[in-house]
Design a protein around this motif. Structure first.
Motif, PDB file in Angstrom:
ATOM      1  N   THR A   1       0.851  -1.187   0.000  1.00 26.08           N
ATOM      2  CA  THR A   1       0.000   0.000   0.000  1.00 26.08           C
ATOM      3  C   THR A   1       0.890   1.241   0.000  1.00 26.08           C
ATOM      4  O   THR A   1       2.069   1.151   0.346  1.00 26.08           O
TER       5      THR A   1
ATOM      6  N   ARG B   1       0.943   3.591   2.144  1.00 23.32           N
ATOM      7  CA  ARG B   1       1.447   3.795   3.516  1.00 23.32           C
ATOM      8  C   ARG B   1       2.624   2.877   3.809  1.00 23.32           C
ATOM      9  O   ARG B   1       3.608   3.288   4.429  1.00 23.32           O
TER      10      ARG B   1
ATOM     11  N   LYS C   1       1.272   1.739   9.324  1.00 29.14           N
ATOM     12  CA  LYS C   1       0.022   1.626  10.080  1.00 29.14           C
ATOM     13  C   LYS C   1      -0.719   2.945  10.252  1.00 29.14           C
ATOM     14  O   LYS C   1      -1.832   2.956  10.742  1.00 29.14           O
ATOM     15  N   GLU C   2      -0.099   4.063   9.887  1.00 27.30           N
ATOM     16  CA  GLU C   2      -0.715   5.368  10.127  1.00 27.30           C
ATOM     17  C   GLU C   2      -1.096   6.045   8.818  1.00 27.30           C
ATOM     18  O   GLU C   2      -0.381   5.950   7.828  1.00 27.30           O
ATOM     19  N   ASN C   3      -2.208   6.741   8.849  1.00 32.05           N
ATOM     20  CA  ASN C   3      -2.628   7.579   7.742  1.00 32.05           C
ATOM     21  C   ASN C   3      -2.237   9.006   8.112  1.00 32.05           C
ATOM     22  O   ASN C   3      -3.049   9.773   8.617  1.00 32.05           O
TER      23      ASN C   3
ATOM     24  N   SER D   1      -0.791  12.978   8.111  1.00 33.34           N
ATOM     25  CA  SER D   1      -1.192  14.212   7.433  1.00 33.34           C
ATOM     26  C   SER D   1      -0.159  14.578   6.371  1.00 33.34           C
ATOM     27  O   SER D   1       1.004  14.172   6.428  1.00 33.34           O
TER      28      SER D   1
END
Length: 94
Positions: A17, A19, A58-60, A62
């Motif tokens: 992905t 990310r 694991k983080e979306n 900013s």
């Protein structure tokens, strides 16, 4: 003295992905610079735990934080960073 943590013996990060691809590239740059997660996190304005999760995909995060991280590694413009990240994935799958 803080040292970068290795990913783990024989362990590779997934890059399925955006990310995960971002996290793999950030980890590779951090280790190449011999910087700890705590040092990088302080420089870019986030917690070490949050940076660890970013590196693991694991983080979306900013846009502002993404920009700060990429700027920290002198990989601007953004297209330069993403080209680097894609090369890492291509090299790993070869």
């Amino acid at each position: 003295m803080l040292v970068p943590k290795p990913i783990g013996a024989g362990k590779k990060r997934k890059s399925d992905t955006p990310r995960e691809l971002f996290g793999t590239a950030v980890t590779t740059l951090r280790i190449a610079r011999a910087a700890s997660q705590s040092v990088v996190a302080a420089k870019v304005g986030c917690d070490e735990y949050y940076l660890r999760n970013i590196e693991q995909g694991k983080e979306n995060l900013s846009f502002d934080l993404m920009y700060a991280i990429i700027a920290y590694y002198d990989m601007l413009p953004l297209s330069r960073f993403w080209a680097y990240a894609e090369k890492l994935t291509a090299a790993a799958s070869s």
